[in-house]
Motif scaffolding. Structure first.
Motif, PDB file in Angstrom:
ATOM      1  N   ALA B  21       0.855  -1.193   0.000  1.00  0.00           N
ATOM      2  CA  ALA B  21       0.000   0.000   0.000  1.00  0.00           C
ATOM      3  C   ALA B  21       0.888   1.239   0.000  1.00  0.00           C
ATOM      4  O   ALA B  21       1.956   1.251   0.589  1.00  0.00           O
ATOM      5  CB  ALA B  21      -0.891   0.005   1.236  1.00  0.00           C
ATOM      6  N   PHE B  22       0.454   2.269  -0.686  1.00  0.00           N
ATOM      7  CA  PHE B  22       1.240   3.490  -0.800  1.00  0.00           C
ATOM      8  C   PHE B  22       0.439   4.652  -0.229  1.00  0.00           C
ATOM      9  O   PHE B  22      -0.763   4.686  -0.306  1.00  0.00           O
ATOM     10  CB  PHE B  22       1.585   3.762  -2.256  1.00  0.00           C
ATOM     11  CG  PHE B  22       2.369   2.640  -2.882  1.00  0.00           C
ATOM     12  CD1 PHE B  22       3.745   2.667  -2.868  1.00  0.00           C
ATOM     13  CD2 PHE B  22       1.739   1.557  -3.448  1.00  0.00           C
ATOM     14  CE1 PHE B  22       4.477   1.647  -3.430  1.00  0.00           C
ATOM     15  CE2 PHE B  22       2.470   0.520  -4.013  1.00  0.00           C
ATOM     16  CZ  PHE B  22       3.833   0.564  -4.002  1.00  0.00           C
ATOM     17  N   ALA B  23       1.155   5.616   0.356  1.00  0.00           N
ATOM     18  CA  ALA B  23       0.448   6.747   0.955  1.00  0.00           C
ATOM     19  C   ALA B  23       1.271   7.992   0.725  1.00  0.00           C
ATOM     20  O   ALA B  23       2.243   7.972  -0.004  1.00  0.00           O
ATOM     21  CB  ALA B  23       0.266   6.491   2.439  1.00  0.00           C
ATOM     22  N   HIS B  24       0.864   9.087   1.367  1.00  0.00           N
ATOM     23  CA  HIS B  24       1.724  10.259   1.393  1.00  0.00           C
ATOM     24  C   HIS B  24       2.999   9.840   2.148  1.00  0.00           C
ATOM     25  O   HIS B  24       2.982   8.888   2.901  1.00  0.00           O
ATOM     26  CB  HIS B  24       1.039  11.386   2.146  1.00  0.00           C
ATOM     27  CG  HIS B  24      -0.223  11.882   1.481  1.00  0.00           C
ATOM     28  ND1 HIS B  24      -1.105  11.065   0.827  1.00  0.00           N
ATOM     29  CD2 HIS B  24      -0.740  13.120   1.397  1.00  0.00           C
ATOM     30  CE1 HIS B  24      -2.098  11.794   0.351  1.00  0.00           C
ATOM     31  NE2 HIS B  24      -1.913  13.044   0.691  1.00  0.00           N
ATOM     32  N   GLU B  50       7.632   6.422   0.978  1.00  0.00           N
ATOM     33  CA  GLU B  50       7.616   6.473  -0.487  1.00  0.00           C
ATOM     34  C   GLU B  50       8.645   7.503  -0.949  1.00  0.00           C
ATOM     35  O   GLU B  50       9.113   8.329  -0.151  1.00  0.00           O
ATOM     36  CB  GLU B  50       6.230   6.822  -1.018  1.00  0.00           C
ATOM     37  CG  GLU B  50       5.730   8.181  -0.622  1.00  0.00           C
ATOM     38  CD  GLU B  50       4.331   8.436  -1.184  1.00  0.00           C
ATOM     39  OE1 GLU B  50       4.216   9.318  -2.047  1.00  0.00           O
ATOM     40  OE2 GLU B  50       3.380   7.758  -0.771  1.00  0.00           O
TER      41      GLU B  50
END
Lengths: 287, 120
Positions: B21-24, B50
């Motif tokens: 999962a990717f986020a800020h 990230e």
């Protein structure tokens, strides 16, 4: 209005304008009617100018937010840093396409309709590099970009064609070009919905660890609102499709009125969906 | 229609599979670590969830009295998700506060602050 609110508003207007360029322009192009006058082509020109202004506002709000300084708007170093960043090239391409679309719109020639449509398509594809999908790397990154680009392209094709379809139905549902547009839109709609569903599942899988985050996080809750609106659009599209079926006579009184109301309502929900998408793109997905 | 169960299974597999999962950009790890006590601190290293854009990132260090300690310009490591800033002064023992902000490649800004202690 807060800066974040201005950012979401600019993005929402931009998404709607780009959708009309791609979806609405595409429908008129496929009809090969290329009418030089009337509300449909005029709508495309307005959309091109709105896309250019809202795109510039989106970029300006982004620069102010990431630098936390309004002065960065007139700071050459801040702009140089932006162009040299990973999101600089997609923004540069976007601005060139937007300038081209605005120029085509101001020229106002019917023969430029395909160029306006292609600008809309390029803007839909380019958008994938300006959001959450840009955070991936390697094979995962390629899948994220491809999925997001297809998702936006399909969503714009569907929602953007609706106002032009509404204009055609308003002119007369029993006109040959309107009947052809309804048949074309039916095919476009089925393909678009299939692509939106498939890529929507892939996008959600990349941004959510577990399904319960749909309820437990702000990102998930906004996504649920978007999906609910999408389902409402699907239901309305099914009703409109049955009203426009070959067995019915869409040109006849109550049926024609019902179809027009249905298409306009579907358009309004489409605007809500794109606005929610504009908000979703600025919300942090859960880790 | 036999393909429907297969499609549903595929959708379920994609939804439930452990994809990253990717986020800020969120701070995953810092050196010196958050709230830790260390004996040396030649640089401040921040690892994010990230990739980040160094040109739009910043790290500031201040001592217990609030006086700013000079740091080098933050540079990103090979993974593009780690920022390193050299400490350009001799640090006296005491508590220091790190204030950072980062902009991820999806143009989102995050910020935070933490403290560490330098032991004699």
């Amino acid at each position: 209005m807060t800066l974040q609110g201005a950012l979401v508003t600019a993005r929402a207007l931009h998404f709607c304008a780009c959708a009309i360029l791609w979806g609405g322009g595409g429908l008129l192009w496929l009809l090969r009617s290329a009418p030089g006058a009337g509300a449909g082509p005029r709508l495309l020109r307005i959309a091109a100018l709105l896309a250019a202004f809202s795109g510039a506002a989106w970029l300006a709000a982004t620069l102010v937010i990431i630098t936390a300084d309004y002065g960065s708007l007139v700071d050459a170093d801040a702009w140089a840093a932006l162009w040299s960043s990973s999101f600089g090239p997609p923004w540069a391409i976007r601005l060139v396409v937007l300038a081209g679309a605005a120029a085509f719109a101001l020229a106002g020639r019917p023969m430029l309709l395909p160029l306006l449509t292609l600008c809309g398509g390029a803007l839909a594809l380019d958008q994938a590099w300006l959001g959450h999908a840009a955070t991936g790397s390697g094979a995962n990154g390629a899948v994220m970009i491809a999925s997001d680009a297809l998702h936006v392209t399909a969503a714009y094709a569907w929602t953007g064609a609706l106002p032009v379809l509404g204009w055609l139905v308003f002119r007369g549902a029993d006109r040959p070009d309107t009947k052809r547009a309804l048949a074309l839109f039916s095919t476009i709609g089925i393909l678009a919905v299939a692509a939106i569903l498939a890529t929507g599942v892939i996008n959600a899988a990349f941004r959510l660890d577990v399904p319960r985050q749909l309820i437990a996080t702000m990102y998930g809750q906004i996504l649920c609102i978007k999906v609910t609106l999408f389902v409402a659009m699907l239901g309305l599209a099914w009703i409109n499709r049955s009203l426009a079926a070959p067995g019915r006579s869409p040109g006849m009184g109550a049926t024609c009125h019902g179809l027009l109301v249905g298409v306009l309502t579907e358009t309004a929900i489409g605007v809500f969906v794109l606005s929610v998408a504009a908000l979703l793109g600025t919300t942090a997905p859960p880790l | 229609m036999q393909f429907r169960p297969a499609l549903l299974l595929l959708a379920a597999a994609v939804l439930l599979s452990p994809l990253p999962a990717f986020a800020h950009a969120q701070l995953l790890k810092a050196v010196p670590g958050v709230g830790t006590t260390v004996t040396t601190a030649p640089s401040i290293t921040l690892a994010f969830s990230e990739p980040v854009e160094p040109a739009f990132c910043g790290i500031a260090l201040s001592d217990a009295a609030g006086k700013t300690v000079p740091l080098g310009k933050p540079a990103s490591a090979a993974d593009k998700a780690t920022l390193v800033a050299a400490v350009k002064a001799r640090l006296a023992p005491g508590t220091y506060t790190v204030t950072w902000h980062a902009v991820s490649v999806d143009t989102h800004r995050t910020q935070g602050t933490f403290a560490f202690t330098l032991a004699p």
